[in-house]
Design an enzyme around this catalytic site. Structure first.
Site, short mmCIF file in Angstrom:
data_model
loop_
_atom_site.label_atom_id
_atom_site.label_comp_id
_atom_site.label_asym_id
_atom_site.label_seq_id
_atom_site.Cartn_x
_atom_site.Cartn_y
_atom_site.Cartn_z
N VAL A 6 0.83 -1.20 0.00
CA VAL A 6 0.00 0.00 0.00
C VAL A 6 0.87 1.25 0.00
O VAL A 6 2.04 1.22 0.37
CB VAL A 6 -0.95 0.02 1.22
CG1 VAL A 6 -1.85 -1.19 1.21
CG2 VAL A 6 -0.16 0.07 2.53
N CYS A 7 0.28 2.35 -0.44
CA CYS A 7 0.94 3.66 -0.41
C CYS A 7 -0.14 4.72 -0.25
O CYS A 7 -1.32 4.46 -0.45
CB CYS A 7 1.71 3.94 -1.70
SG CYS A 7 3.12 2.87 -2.02
N ASP A 8 0.29 5.93 0.07
CA ASP A 8 -0.63 7.06 0.14
C ASP A 8 0.05 8.28 -0.45
O ASP A 8 1.17 8.63 -0.04
CB ASP A 8 -1.03 7.34 1.59
CG ASP A 8 -1.79 6.17 2.20
OD1 ASP A 8 -3.00 6.09 1.97
OD2 ASP A 8 -1.16 5.34 2.88
#
Length: 421
Positions: A6-8
């Site tokens: 995941v990343c943001d």
């Protein structure tokens, strides 16, 4: 085995003032990610078949040690791009290029967000997204979305194989491992609707919604994308004149949860755990960029876990931030990434009690590093010295409450890359 990385990424395009770009890169916990300045010389050849990426433009890249492509970057012209894994209904082949490879080409060859959008469209339609994208789990593959920004303009660009949609940003936009563009796109691949209709991903007579048509709903939900996007938006709600401090806070946010609790990551600041849905969910690098016509100003941790780290001024200085070889990396105490990772893992054993031992010093140092007068080289040197001091303080607190499966998971991770106990 199914895994989720995941990343943001967030961009703010205010009515007046500079554009802001920020990203947490979340990947496998023992995958070192280095912040590098490239000044035209390339550390390792580009993957065979990609366009020539040689350029005299200076680049700041945050790059997994074993990959050519970058998770995020800013060039000297003030173009910033961040990449996210997205999970779609279309297969991802065993051979091809990562979205990070395409992103690095765009950062190297383009000067504006509009130019980078055109470049990424051309690369997406021309080249197959595929190949090894996970560190230890090389079979992990995905398509990509991107946030593209310069001093005046920002775009969300989302892909499903060769198909894509693009939306111009006004105000705040965040992306977090799921397609988000529905029927509000400004541009879309000419064949996207026909494919979705032929595969019955669009209801007869209904409007064409890109994300609804192409998303893999199970994996997108398991990645916690919508929850994390909402968390980032809450952190920035009501901020009219953004400052670097606002993004430091947003990227270090745990969303009111414990760092390793829950079956999926639900906040921007991610820490891996033994659950299969979280073994590849760790923030391994973070960056903030203020994009102005006069040039970009960048701060970066150069480490994992922004909740325990410090954003320091990151200039286009290849002596301070030298390119590294493209190769797997193991523990090296001289590297700030590895030194901090030892501190991070020590803190996870007794997070709140150990973190508080150096919290005041860290917060004071963070304030100093965000001052316009902060000296970049001194900031990076001081942070490296402080890490050893903070580790010593943290280890004075005995770990009492670490669950067995958590201890076993981190012990295995540390042995694999020779991190001292």
């Amino acid at each position: 085995m199914v895994r989720w990385a995941v990343c943001d990424t967030v961009v703010v395009v205010p009515e007046k003032g500079p554009v802001w770009f920020a990203k947490n890169s979340d990947r496998e916990p023992s995958e070192a990610q280095f912040l590098e300045c490239h000044d035209g010389s390339v550390a390792g050849a580009a993957p065979s078949g990609l366009p020539d990426a040689a350029s005299n433009a200076r680049l700041l890249l945050s790059r997994p040690a074993w990959m050519w492509g970058a998770e995020m970057g800013v060039n000297e012209y003030g173009l910033a791009i961040g990449n996210e894994a997205v999970f779609t209904r279309l297969p991802v082949p065993k051979a091809g290029y990562a979205g990070m490879d395409l992103q690095r080409v765009a950062l190297t060859t383009c000067r504006t967000a509009d130019d980078a959008l055109e470049q990424l469209i051309e690369l997406t339609e021309r080249f197959t997204q595929g190949g090894a994208m996970g560190h230890l789990h090389r079979s992990f593959r995905y398509h990509s979305s991107f946030l593209i920004a310069d001093a005046t303009t920002a775009w969300v660009f989302e892909t499903a194989g060769q198909y894509w949609a693009a939306k111009r940003v006004q105000g705040v936009a965040t992306i977090s491992n799921a397609l988000t563009i529905e029927d509000d796109f400004d541009r879309v691949h000419a064949g996207a609707y026909a494919l979705a209709r032929d595969r019955r991903w669009v209801k007869r007579g209904g409007s064409f919604r890109f994300a609804s048509a192409f998303s893999d709903p199970v994996r997108s939900v398991a990645a916690g994308a919508s929850v994390r996007r909402a968390c980032t938006r809450r952190s920035l709600a009501g901020v009219r004149e953004p400052r670097a401090h606002d993004f430091v806070r947003a990227l270090a946010d745990h969303g009111g949860t414990e760092p390793t609790s829950g079956w999926r990551g639900e906040a921007p600041c991610a820490h891996a755990s033994w659950l299969v849905t979280r073994t590849a969910q760790q923030t391994t690098s973070s960056i903030i960029a203020r994009l102005e016509a006069s040039g970009p100003t960048v701060w970066a941790t150069g480490t994992s876990s922004p909740c325990l780290s410090v954003f320091k001024p990151a200039p286009f200085d290849s002596e301070l931030l030298p390119p590294r070889p493209i190769a797997d990396a193991t523990f090296d105490a001289r590297e700030i990434w590895w030194a901090h990772e030892r501190l991070h893992r020590a803190c996870l054993a007794e997070y709140h009690a150990r973190r508080v031992t150096f919290a005041e010093d860290r917060e004071r140092f963070q304030d100093e590093c965000l001052q316009p007068s902060a000296d970049p080289r001194q900031s990076w040197r001081d942070h490296r010295v402080r890490i050893d001091d903070w580790l010593e303080r943290a280890l004075e607190v005995k770990a009492k409450h670490t669950p067995l499966l958590t201890r076993l998971f981190w012990s295995k991770q540390s042995r694999a890359v020779s991190i001292p106990a």
